[in-house]
Scaffold this motif. Structure first.
Motif, PDB file in Angstrom:
ATOM      1  N   TRP A   1      -3.074  -4.705  -0.686  1.00 26.43           N
ATOM      2  CA  TRP A   1      -3.704  -3.765   0.241  1.00 26.43           C
ATOM      3  C   TRP A   1      -4.231  -2.544  -0.516  1.00 26.43           C
ATOM      4  CZ3 TRP A   1      -0.720  -0.159   4.010  1.00 26.43           C
ATOM      5  CH2 TRP A   1      -1.608   0.447   4.880  1.00 26.43           C
ATOM      6  N   ALA A   2      -3.440  -2.040  -1.464  1.00 27.27           N
ATOM      7  CA  ALA A   2      -3.870  -0.873  -2.241  1.00 27.27           C
ATOM      8  C   ALA A   2      -5.129  -1.186  -3.031  1.00 27.27           C
ATOM      9  CB  ALA A   2      -2.752  -0.429  -3.180  1.00 27.27           C
ATOM     10  N   LEU A   3      -5.189  -2.366  -3.633  1.00 32.94           N
ATOM     11  CA  LEU A   3      -6.384  -2.728  -4.392  1.00 32.94           C
ATOM     12  C   LEU A   3      -7.607  -2.874  -3.497  1.00 32.94           C
ATOM     13  CD1 LEU A   3      -4.860  -5.253  -6.942  1.00 32.94           C
ATOM     14  CD2 LEU A   3      -5.642  -2.917  -7.381  1.00 32.94           C
ATOM     15  N   LYS A   4      -7.417  -3.402  -2.280  1.00 35.71           N
ATOM     16  CA  LYS A   4      -8.539  -3.501  -1.337  1.00 35.71           C
ATOM     17  C   LYS A   4      -9.015  -2.113  -0.917  1.00 35.71           C
ATOM     18  CE  LYS A   4      -7.587  -8.068   0.491  1.00 35.71           C
ATOM     19  NZ  LYS A   4      -7.320  -8.897   1.664  1.00 35.71           N
ATOM     20  N   LEU A   5      -8.067  -1.205  -0.687  1.00 32.92           N
ATOM     21  CA  LEU A   5      -8.454   0.169  -0.345  1.00 32.92           C
ATOM     22  C   LEU A   5      -9.234   0.814  -1.473  1.00 32.92           C
ATOM     23  CD1 LEU A   5      -5.215   1.548   1.357  1.00 32.92           C
ATOM     24  CD2 LEU A   5      -7.453   1.302   2.418  1.00 32.92           C
TER      25      LEU A   5
ATOM     26  N   LEU B   1     -10.130   7.188   0.484  1.00 24.27           N
ATOM     27  CA  LEU B   1      -9.625   5.817   0.403  1.00 24.27           C
ATOM     28  C   LEU B   1      -8.931   5.573  -0.933  1.00 24.27           C
ATOM     29  CD1 LEU B   1     -12.527   3.752   2.023  1.00 24.27           C
ATOM     30  CD2 LEU B   1     -10.244   4.139   2.945  1.00 24.27           C
ATOM     31  N   MET B   2      -9.417   6.201  -1.984  1.00 26.38           N
ATOM     32  CA  MET B   2      -8.759   6.067  -3.287  1.00 26.38           C
ATOM     33  C   MET B   2      -7.374   6.709  -3.249  1.00 26.38           C
ATOM     34  SD  MET B   2      -9.049   4.755  -6.281  1.00 26.38           S
ATOM     35  CE  MET B   2     -10.766   4.438  -6.555  1.00 26.38           C
ATOM     36  N   LEU B   3      -7.280   7.866  -2.605  1.00 19.59           N
ATOM     37  CA  LEU B   3      -5.968   8.499  -2.451  1.00 19.59           C
ATOM     38  C   LEU B   3      -5.026   7.635  -1.609  1.00 19.59           C
ATOM     39  CD1 LEU B   3      -6.899  12.244  -1.894  1.00 19.59           C
ATOM     40  CD2 LEU B   3      -5.927  11.188  -3.926  1.00 19.59           C
ATOM     41  N   ALA B   4      -5.555   7.044  -0.554  1.00 16.90           N
ATOM     42  CA  ALA B   4      -4.736   6.165   0.282  1.00 16.90           C
ATOM     43  C   ALA B   4      -4.243   4.970  -0.524  1.00 16.90           C
ATOM     44  CB  ALA B   4      -5.531   5.698   1.498  1.00 16.90           C
ATOM     45  N   GLY B   5      -5.098   4.407  -1.362  1.00 13.37           N
ATOM     46  CA  GLY B   5      -4.691   3.295  -2.220  1.00 13.37           C
ATOM     47  C   GLY B   5      -3.603   3.694  -3.193  1.00 13.37           C
ATOM     48  N   CYS B   6      -3.717   4.889  -3.749  1.00 18.30           N
ATOM     49  CA  CYS B   6      -2.675   5.378  -4.668  1.00 18.30           C
ATOM     50  C   CYS B   6      -1.352   5.596  -3.947  1.00 18.30           C
ATOM     51  CB  CYS B   6      -3.132   6.673  -5.332  1.00 18.30           C
ATOM     52  SG  CYS B   6      -4.467   6.435  -6.509  1.00 18.30           S
ATOM     53  N   MET B   7      -1.420   6.072  -2.709  1.00 21.37           N
ATOM     54  CA  MET B   7      -0.187   6.280  -1.941  1.00 21.37           C
ATOM     55  C   MET B   7       0.486   4.947  -1.607  1.00 21.37           C
ATOM     56  SD  MET B   7      -1.344   9.381   0.564  1.00 21.37           S
ATOM     57  CE  MET B   7       0.159   9.345   1.496  1.00 21.37           C
ATOM     58  N   VAL B   8      -0.299   3.948  -1.237  1.00 19.17           N
ATOM     59  CA  VAL B   8       0.267   2.631  -0.927  1.00 19.17           C
ATOM     60  C   VAL B   8       0.884   2.024  -2.180  1.00 19.17           C
ATOM     61  CG1 VAL B   8      -0.304   0.286  -0.194  1.00 19.17           C
ATOM     62  CG2 VAL B   8      -1.251   2.226   1.041  1.00 19.17           C
ATOM     63  N   CYS B   9       0.211   2.184  -3.314  1.00 21.68           N
ATOM     64  CA  CYS B   9       0.731   1.652  -4.572  1.00 21.68           C
ATOM     65  C   CYS B   9       2.033   2.355  -4.965  1.00 21.68           C
ATOM     66  CB  CYS B   9      -0.312   1.801  -5.667  1.00 21.68           C
ATOM     67  SG  CYS B   9       0.030   0.807  -7.111  1.00 21.68           S
ATOM     68  N   SER B  10       2.116   3.651  -4.767  1.00 19.39           N
ATOM     69  CA  SER B  10       3.356   4.365  -5.086  1.00 19.39           C
ATOM     70  C   SER B  10       4.486   3.956  -4.142  1.00 19.39           C
ATOM     71  CB  SER B  10       3.136   5.877  -5.052  1.00 19.39           C
ATOM     72  OG  SER B  10       2.831   6.304  -3.748  1.00 19.39           O
TER      73      SER B  10
END
Length: 75
Positions: free
Chosen positions: A32-36, A48-57
């Motif tokens: 999901w993070a990579l798709k974001l 969206l990049m920040l959201a992806g980083c938050m999901v990855c963390s």
């Protein structure tokens, strides 16, 4: 003062099923993070990049807690 030996939080019978489910959730979060992040690049949207980083963390935090719980490391 000596600390008592650590005991796993999860019984050894449940360690494999819980571990496999947690790994599945972690893989789903990373996907999901990579798709974001790909959407962020396509749309040139920084949020969206920040959201992806938050999901990855969150995936990294879940993996850390999983390893600690299954190996008996005190939380």
């Amino acid at each position: 003062m000596e600390m008592p030996p650590a005991h796993p939080l999860i019984d050894s019978v449940w360690a494999l099923p819980v571990g496999l489910v947690a790994i599945g959730v972690i893989v789903a979060l990373i996907t999901w993070a990579l798709k974001l992040m790909q959407s962020a690049i396509d749309q040139q949207e920084f949020s969206l990049m920040l959201a992806g980083c938050m999901v990855c963390s969150a995936a990294v935090g879940l993996a850390t807690v999983m390893v600690m719980a299954l190996n008996g490391i005190p939380l």
